[in-house]
Design a protein around this motif. Structure first.
Motif, mmCIF file in Angstrom:
data_model
loop_
_atom_site.group_PDB
_atom_site.id
_atom_site.type_symbol
_atom_site.label_atom_id
_atom_site.label_comp_id
_atom_site.label_asym_id
_atom_site.label_seq_id
_atom_site.Cartn_x
_atom_site.Cartn_y
_atom_site.Cartn_z
ATOM 1 N N ASN A 64 0.861 -1.181 0.000
ATOM 2 C CA ASN A 64 0.000 0.000 0.000
ATOM 3 C C ASN A 64 0.903 1.238 0.000
ATOM 4 N N LYS A 65 1.133 1.765 -1.188
ATOM 5 C CA LYS A 65 2.055 2.882 -1.353
ATOM 6 C C LYS A 65 1.611 4.103 -0.555
ATOM 7 N N GLN A 66 0.310 4.336 -0.452
ATOM 8 C CA GLN A 66 -0.204 5.499 0.257
ATOM 9 C C GLN A 66 0.183 5.455 1.742
ATOM 10 N N VAL A 67 0.039 4.302 2.366
ATOM 11 C CA VAL A 67 0.380 4.161 3.780
ATOM 12 C C VAL A 67 1.896 4.217 3.963
ATOM 13 N N ALA A 68 2.644 3.520 3.121
ATOM 14 C CA ALA A 68 4.104 3.530 3.222
ATOM 15 C C ALA A 68 4.643 4.949 3.069
#
Length: 90
Positions: free
Chosen positions: A52-56
């Protein structure tokens, strides 16, 4: 990457991959168990792809490094999330 004092495989998964789901892959890829005590700053942990790029990105931009195995006094610790998730996640 090298973990910090009190970090678990799940902490690292959320921090680096954006999802706790990546913990199983990290454990398998590194020949460790989800429940292993990691050697802070000594043990090299290989990280699979970002889930999950958004969370990372959220964690990276705010330098959030969860360490849920730490024994700390939680009375004066800032929370990562409050009652509601930030707008970025809705």
């Amino acid at each position: 990457m090298r973990g910090l004092e009190g970090q678990t495989v799940i902490d690292i998964a959320v921090q680096e991959s954006g999802s706790a789901e990546a913990a199983y892959r990290i454990a398998q890829q590194n020949g460790i168990s989800l429940t292993d005590d990691l050697q802070p700053m000594l043990q090299q942990i290989e990280i699979p792809e970002v889930v999950n790029k958004q969370v990372a990105t959220y964690y990276a931009n705010r330098n959030i490094k969860p360490a849920t195995a730490s024994e700390v006094n939680t009375e004066n610790v800032e929370r990562v999330f409050f009652e509601e998730l930030p707008v970025e996640f809705t």
